[in-house]
Design an enzyme around this catalytic site. Structure first.
Site, PDB file in Angstrom:
ATOM      1  N   ASP A 163     -13.760 -18.775  18.020  1.00 51.53           N
ATOM      2  CA  ASP A 163     -14.612 -17.816  18.721  1.00 51.53           C
ATOM      3  C   ASP A 163     -15.229 -18.382  20.000  1.00 51.53           C
ATOM      4  O   ASP A 163     -15.307 -19.596  20.192  1.00 51.53           O
ATOM      5  CB  ASP A 163     -15.751 -17.375  17.796  1.00 51.53           C
ATOM      6  CG  ASP A 163     -15.270 -16.460  16.675  1.00 51.53           C
ATOM      7  OD1 ASP A 163     -14.049 -16.348  16.470  1.00 51.53           O
ATOM      8  OD2 ASP A 163     -16.138 -15.877  16.002  1.00 51.53           O
ATOM      9  N   HIS A 308     -15.145 -22.463  16.332  1.00 50.30           N
ATOM     10  CA  HIS A 308     -15.492 -22.151  17.724  1.00 50.30           C
ATOM     11  C   HIS A 308     -14.791 -23.092  18.694  1.00 50.30           C
ATOM     12  O   HIS A 308     -14.698 -24.280  18.444  1.00 50.30           O
ATOM     13  CB  HIS A 308     -17.003 -22.266  17.926  1.00 50.30           C
ATOM     14  CG  HIS A 308     -17.775 -21.295  17.086  1.00 50.30           C
ATOM     15  ND1 HIS A 308     -18.080 -21.554  15.771  1.00 50.30           N
ATOM     16  CD2 HIS A 308     -18.254 -20.067  17.362  1.00 50.30           C
ATOM     17  CE1 HIS A 308     -18.743 -20.515  15.275  1.00 50.30           C
ATOM     18  NE2 HIS A 308     -18.852 -19.600  16.213  1.00 50.30           N
TER      19      HIS A 308
HETATM   20 ZN    ZN Z   1     -19.503 -16.052  18.533  1.00 50.38          ZN
END
Ligand code: ZN
Length: 348
Positions: A163, A308
Site C-alpha cells: 500500500d 507497505h
Molecule cells: Zn494506506
C-alpha cells in the site's frame, strides 16, 4: 529563536508549504512540491533549521502521506483536525497558511503525531469505535461479495499487497524482489503518488502485478463528506486508468476505516472493498525479522497480507520481503494477485 510552523497543504498537483514564525511572519516564501519530492521537502525543512530545530510540520486529517516519512526523519509533526479548521475546497486540504495559522494561534489544540501512534495518534478510540459500529454492515457486504478479506482456506495461494505507493525508491526494490521469485502481488496506490510517479506505476504494471485504488491523499475517510470520498476514488481510478492502462477493480480504504457512514457513502461504488487477514505491521518499523515473523506466523492458504511500499521509510519491509516470499513458497503456497485469489470459484 521563536517557534516556527510549516503548514503543508495538498492540492491536485502536489503540496504547498508556508512557514510562519510565532508572530505570523513568513519565514520564507510559499513553495510547491510534487508528490514524488517528499525526501527533498524533508531535506529543505531541515535546512530551514539552519543548525537549529526545523519548523514544526502541520498537516490535516485528509493527508496521510507525509507524517510517516516526516516522523521517521525526526521532524516534529502535528495534525489539525477538521473541527479546528475552516471549510475545505471540494478536492484538497485547507491552505498551507490556514494550517500554519491554526498551529501558531492555538498550538495546544493540535495532536502531536508519533511514529508509534501513526497518522491517527490521539483518535484511536474513535477509530476503533467507528469500525466496530460498521462491523454488521461490513459483514453483510462481505457475505454479499462486496468486501474481500481472504480467499478460500483450502486454496494454496496467498495475495501479498503493498500500500501507499508508488514510491521513488522502494517500489522498484519490491518489484525486483518479486520478479526474482516469479511472484505476483497487488499494489494499492494513492492517486497523489500515481500522478507524480507514473513511471513507477508502469513498472508495476509491466511486471505483471495488479494495481488497486487506495484513495488520492490517504485521508481519514470518516472526516470526508460522501462527495469528497467519491472524488478521492474517482480521481485515483482515472489516474490509474490513464497511467497503468486499466481502471482498478479493488479499493482498499486507508486505515481500514469502514464506519457505517463510510460504508453508506461507498454503497453502489463499482469497486470491491479489499481488506486483509494478515497485517505485517511494517509501518511501525519493528525490524525486518519481526515483520517476516508476523507474516509467516499469520499467513496460510487464502491469506491477504497487508504491507507497505510507499509514504514512509519502507527499508525494513524490503529487507523482510525475501524471507517472507521464500517462507511462503517453501510451504507450497503460490503468490498471486488479489484478483486471482478472489477469482477462485466459491471464494468465501
Ligand atoms: Zn494506506
Amino acid at each position: 529563536m521563536s517557534k516556527r510552523y510549516a503548514g503543508i497543504a495538498w492540492t491536485e498537483t502536489g503540496y504547498r508549504v508556508e512557514v510562519l514564525d510565532d508572530a505570523g511572519r513568513q519565514v520564507v516564501g510559499p513553495s510547491g512540491w510534487s508528490g514524488g519530492q517528499v525526501a527533498e521537502l524533508i531535506g529543505w525543512l531541515r535546512e530551514l533549521g539552519d543548525g537549529q530545530e526545523a519548523p514544526a510540520v502541520v498537516l490535516d486529517s485528509t493527508n496521510g502521506l507525509l507524517d510517516g516519512p516526516m516522523t521517521a526523519a525526526g521532524l516534529e509533526v502535528y495534525r489539525a483536525d477538521p473541527w479546528l479548521l475552516p471549510p475545505r475546497p471540494g478536492f484538497g486540504s485547507v491552505t498551507a497558511v490556514q494550517l500554519a495559522e491554526q498551529a501558531r494561534t492555538a498550538p495546544g489544540a493540535l495532536a502531536r503525531v508519533t511514529a508509534e501512534g501513526g497518522t491517527l495518534t490521539g483518535r484511536a478510540e474513535e477509530f476503533f469505535a467507528g469500525v466496530e459500529r460498521g462491523e454488521p454492515a461490513r459483514a453483510a457486504l462481505t457475505a454479499a461479495g462486496g468486501c474481500f478479506d481472504h480467499g478460500r482456506r483450502d486454496d494454496p495461494r496467498v495475495a501479498l499487497t503493498f500500500d501507499d505507493g508508488p514510491d521513488p525508491v522502494f517500489t522498484r526494490q519490491v518489484v525486483e524482489i518479486l520478479e526474482r521469485y516469479g511472484a505476483r502481488a497487488t499494489f494499492f496506490c494513492v492517486g497523489h503518488h500515481v500522478a507524480a510517479l507514473p513511471d513507477e506505476v508502469r513498472r508495476i504494471a509491466a511486471a505483471g502485478h495488479e494495481l488497486g485504488n487506495h484513495s488520492w491523499s490517504h485521508p481519514y475517510l470518516p472526516d470526508l463528506t460522501p462527495a469528497e470520498l467519491r472524488e478521492q476514488l474517482d480521481r485515483t481510478a482515472e489516474e490509474l486508468d490513464r497511467v497503468g492502462g486499466a481502471a482498478p477493480t479493488w479499493f482498499r480504504p486507508p486505515y481500514g476505516a469502514l464506519t457505517p457512514e463510510v460504508l453508506a457513502a461507498l454503497d453502489g461504488y463499482p469497486t470491491t472493498l479489499t481488506m486483509w487477514d494478515v497485517d505485517a505491521r511494517d509501518w511501525s518499523r519493528p525490524g525486518p525479522e519481526q515483520i517476516a515473523a508476523t507474516v509467516l506466523e499469520g499467513a496460510g492458504p487464502g491469506s491477504v497480507v497487508l504491507m507497505h511500499e510507499g509514504a514512509g521509510d519502507r527499508a525494513q519491509t524490503v529487507q523482510a520481503l525475501p524471507s517472507i516470499v521464500e517462507g511462503l513458497l517453501e510451504r507450497g503456497l503460490e503468490l498471486v494477485t488479489v484478483g486471482e485469489l478472489a477469482a477462485t470459484p466459491d471464494a468465501a
